[in-house]
Design a protein around this motif. Structure first.
Motif, PDB file in Angstrom:
ATOM      1  N   GLU A 288     -91.210  42.767  27.230  1.00  0.00           N
ATOM      2  CA  GLU A 288     -91.919  43.979  26.869  1.00  0.00           C
ATOM      3  C   GLU A 288     -91.214  45.122  26.216  1.00  0.00           C
ATOM      4  O   GLU A 288     -91.440  45.619  25.243  1.00  0.00           O
ATOM      5  CB  GLU A 288     -92.881  44.384  27.987  1.00  0.00           C
ATOM      6  CG  GLU A 288     -93.779  43.497  28.768  1.00  0.00           C
ATOM      7  CD  GLU A 288     -92.728  42.828  30.004  1.00  0.00           C
ATOM      8  OE1 GLU A 288     -92.652  41.724  29.881  1.00  0.00           O
ATOM      9  OE2 GLU A 288     -92.560  43.780  30.788  1.00  0.00           O
TER      10      GLU A 288
ATOM     11  N   ASP B 187     -83.246  49.274  34.372  1.00  0.00           N
ATOM     12  CA  ASP B 187     -83.294  50.616  34.359  1.00  0.00           C
ATOM     13  C   ASP B 187     -82.051  51.227  34.177  1.00  0.00           C
ATOM     14  O   ASP B 187     -81.122  50.909  34.910  1.00  0.00           O
ATOM     15  CB  ASP B 187     -83.697  51.150  35.575  1.00  0.00           C
ATOM     16  CG  ASP B 187     -85.207  50.856  35.697  1.00  0.00           C
ATOM     17  OD1 ASP B 187     -85.944  51.168  34.883  1.00  0.00           O
ATOM     18  OD2 ASP B 187     -85.830  50.547  36.942  1.00  0.00           O
TER      19      ASP B 187
ATOM     20  N   GLY C 153     -85.760  42.044  37.890  1.00  0.00           N
ATOM     21  CA  GLY C 153     -86.456  43.349  37.202  1.00  0.00           C
ATOM     22  C   GLY C 153     -87.430  42.862  36.237  1.00  0.00           C
ATOM     23  O   GLY C 153     -87.173  42.921  34.977  1.00  0.00           O
TER      24      GLY C 153
ATOM     25  N   MET D 280     -89.695  50.745  35.831  1.00  0.00           N
ATOM     26  CA  MET D 280     -90.748  50.898  34.955  1.00  0.00           C
ATOM     27  C   MET D 280     -91.837  51.337  36.123  1.00  0.00           C
ATOM     28  O   MET D 280     -91.893  50.533  37.190  1.00  0.00           O
ATOM     29  CB  MET D 280     -91.616  49.576  34.168  1.00  0.00           C
ATOM     30  CG  MET D 280     -92.932  49.656  33.742  1.00  0.00           C
ATOM     31  SD  MET D 280     -93.249  48.067  33.287  1.00  0.00           S
ATOM     32  CE  MET D 280     -92.179  47.108  32.418  1.00  0.00           C
TER      33      MET D 280
ATOM     34  N   ASP E  13     -91.828  46.536  42.092  1.00  0.00           N
ATOM     35  CA  ASP E  13     -92.981  47.460  42.017  1.00  0.00           C
ATOM     36  C   ASP E  13     -94.217  46.509  41.876  1.00  0.00           C
ATOM     37  O   ASP E  13     -94.573  45.738  40.919  1.00  0.00           O
ATOM     38  CB  ASP E  13     -92.954  48.306  40.629  1.00  0.00           C
ATOM     39  CG  ASP E  13     -94.044  49.195  40.607  1.00  0.00           C
ATOM     40  OD1 ASP E  13     -95.023  48.835  40.837  1.00  0.00           O
ATOM     41  OD2 ASP E  13     -93.921  50.383  40.250  1.00  0.00           O
TER      42      ASP E  13
ATOM     43  N   GLY F  38     -90.318  43.022  35.609  1.00  0.00           N
ATOM     44  CA  GLY F  38     -91.404  43.915  34.841  1.00  0.00           C
ATOM     45  C   GLY F  38     -92.868  43.165  34.568  1.00  0.00           C
ATOM     46  O   GLY F  38     -93.200  42.783  35.851  1.00  0.00           O
TER      47      GLY F  38
ATOM     48  N   LEU G 214     -78.510  47.758  38.348  1.00  0.00           N
ATOM     49  CA  LEU G 214     -78.377  46.358  38.924  1.00  0.00           C
ATOM     50  C   LEU G 214     -77.004  45.909  38.304  1.00  0.00           C
ATOM     51  O   LEU G 214     -76.686  44.596  38.531  1.00  0.00           O
ATOM     52  CB  LEU G 214     -79.571  45.659  38.356  1.00  0.00           C
ATOM     53  CG  LEU G 214     -81.053  46.000  38.770  1.00  0.00           C
ATOM     54  CD1 LEU G 214     -81.936  45.181  38.063  1.00  0.00           C
ATOM     55  CD2 LEU G 214     -81.119  45.541  40.197  1.00  0.00           C
TER      56      LEU G 214
ATOM     57  N   ILE H 272     -88.026  38.146  39.878  1.00  0.00           N
ATOM     58  CA  ILE H 272     -88.153  39.423  40.905  1.00  0.00           C
ATOM     59  C   ILE H 272     -88.405  40.577  40.416  1.00  0.00           C
ATOM     60  O   ILE H 272     -87.854  41.216  39.377  1.00  0.00           O
ATOM     61  CB  ILE H 272     -86.628  39.465  41.572  1.00  0.00           C
ATOM     62  CG1 ILE H 272     -86.091  38.113  42.279  1.00  0.00           C
ATOM     63  CG2 ILE H 272     -86.520  40.545  42.788  1.00  0.00           C
ATOM     64  CD1 ILE H 272     -84.599  38.141  42.431  1.00  0.00           C
TER      65      ILE H 272
HETATM   66  C1  LIG Z   1     -87.316  48.933  32.276  1.00  0.00           C
HETATM   67  S1  LIG Z   1     -88.015  47.913  33.130  1.00  0.00           S
HETATM   68  C2  LIG Z   1     -88.031  46.223  32.115  1.00  0.00           C
HETATM   69  C3  LIG Z   1     -88.707  45.328  32.337  1.00  0.00           C
HETATM   70  C4  LIG Z   1     -88.677  43.866  31.780  1.00  0.00           C
HETATM   71  N1  LIG Z   1     -87.662  43.315  32.030  1.00  0.00           N
HETATM   72  C5  LIG Z   1     -88.601  44.236  30.413  1.00  0.00           C
HETATM   73  O1  LIG Z   1     -87.625  44.073  29.589  1.00  0.00           O
HETATM   74  O2  LIG Z   1     -89.594  44.629  29.662  1.00  0.00           O
HETATM   75  C6  LIG Z   1     -87.100  47.354  34.640  1.00  0.00           C
HETATM   76  C7  LIG Z   1     -87.776  46.789  35.785  1.00  0.00           C
HETATM   77  O3  LIG Z   1     -86.952  46.633  36.762  1.00  0.00           O
HETATM   78  C8  LIG Z   1     -87.476  46.869  38.247  1.00  0.00           C
HETATM   79  N2  LIG Z   1     -86.373  46.982  38.803  1.00  0.00           N
HETATM   80  C9  LIG Z   1     -85.433  47.979  38.926  1.00  0.00           C
HETATM   81  N3  LIG Z   1     -84.708  47.769  40.066  1.00  0.00           N
HETATM   82  C10 LIG Z   1     -84.824  46.696  40.690  1.00  0.00           C
HETATM   83  C11 LIG Z   1     -84.778  46.133  41.775  1.00  0.00           C
HETATM   84  N4  LIG Z   1     -83.384  46.627  42.642  1.00  0.00           N
HETATM   85  N5  LIG Z   1     -85.212  45.065  42.446  1.00  0.00           N
HETATM   86  C12 LIG Z   1     -86.267  44.488  41.609  1.00  0.00           C
HETATM   87  N6  LIG Z   1     -86.859  45.215  40.458  1.00  0.00           N
HETATM   88  C13 LIG Z   1     -86.184  46.194  40.120  1.00  0.00           C
HETATM   89  C14 LIG Z   1     -88.237  47.922  37.971  1.00  0.00           C
HETATM   90  O4  LIG Z   1     -89.487  48.367  38.623  1.00  0.00           O
HETATM   91  C15 LIG Z   1     -89.081  47.889  36.631  1.00  0.00           C
HETATM   92  O5  LIG Z   1     -89.910  47.118  36.550  1.00  0.00           O
END
Ligand SMILES: C[S@@+](CC[C@H](N)C(=O)[O-])C[C@H]1O[C@@H](n2cnc3c(N)ncnc32)[C@H](O)[C@@H]1O
Length: 213
Positions: free
Chosen positions: A192, A119, A47, A1, A72, A49, A131, A69
């Protein structure tokens, strides 16, 4: 995100550090997370979010320790802002890349890992950023205790299929849903992203793996 840079991010981060909610140097707690969270059960969300899952689950299950964790900082700032005054002593936040997860947690320290709407990185060349790569599987196996779990939710069928193939090589698949929110699951918070897909009437995939060491 990705979100636009927010001018208020540094203020929120500073406040979260002062409140001891945001852990600046997570490796200092390696092997000690349960002690500092005063629990015998540790759940880690990778991740996280904007934090809906972390905030709601840590309130629903106050005897469990929760570590979120998110790499961003501008996204994490939303989660931290929501957490103030709501997430109590059983929750901590890390802003960093989960590739470093084995520097922060000890072998066998984690009971459950949550991967919520990670992601999907649809292009083949980008799969290595997921991941659920074989490299992450090795780390997860080490950090999860025997009989610990990984719980993954996603809307993305291709990511779901590939993750099933990769992680089932290391972990025992225990349960699987192809339309998880067809039934109400009040025991499991809605993220979210999940809320958006529910509103679009899209199925939510979910899988639980167990770590048989
Ligand atoms: C698509 S969003 C989903 C956010 C939340 N989990 C949700 O379901 O609404 C994925 C999140 O994972 C974070 N993310 C992706 N790879 C990551 C990593 N290697 N370490 C930490 N955060 C990560 C991204 O920055 C993003 O905010």
């Amino acid at each position: 995100m990705r979100v636009r840079k927010k001018t208020w991010t540094p203020t929120v981060i500073q406040e979260a550090k002062e409140q001891n909610l945001l852990i600046e140097h997570p490796s200092q707690f390696k092997g000690k997370w349960k002690k500092i969270l005063q629990t015998d059960t540790l759940h880690v969300e990778i991740g996280a979010g904007k934090g809906d899952y972390f905030v709601e689950m840590s309130s629903l299950y106050p005897t469990i320790g929760w570590v979120a964790i998110e790499k961003d900082m501008h996204v994490a700032a939303y989660a931290l802002r929501k957490s103030f005054g709501v997430v109590l002593n059983n929750g901590k936040f890390i802003i960093d890349d989960a590739n470093l997860i084995d520097e922060w947690f000890e072998e066998n320290e984690i009971d459950t890992l949550h991967l919520n709407f990670s992601d999907p990185w649809p292009k083949k060349a980008h799969h290595k950023r997921r991941l659920t790569t074989p490299d992450f599987a090795v780390k997860y196996q080490k950090l999860l205790k025997n009989q610990g779990q990984i719980i993954l939710k996603t809307d993305n069928a291709a990511f779901f299929e590939d993750s099933l193939v990769v992680l089932t090589k290391t972990f025992q698949m225990e349960d699987v849903w192809v339309n998880y929110r067809q039934q109400a699951h009040p025991e499991d918070a809605i993220t979210e992203y999940e809320q958006r897909f529910i509103e679009l009437n899209q199925p939510i995939y979910r899988v639980i793996w167990r770590n048989n060491k």
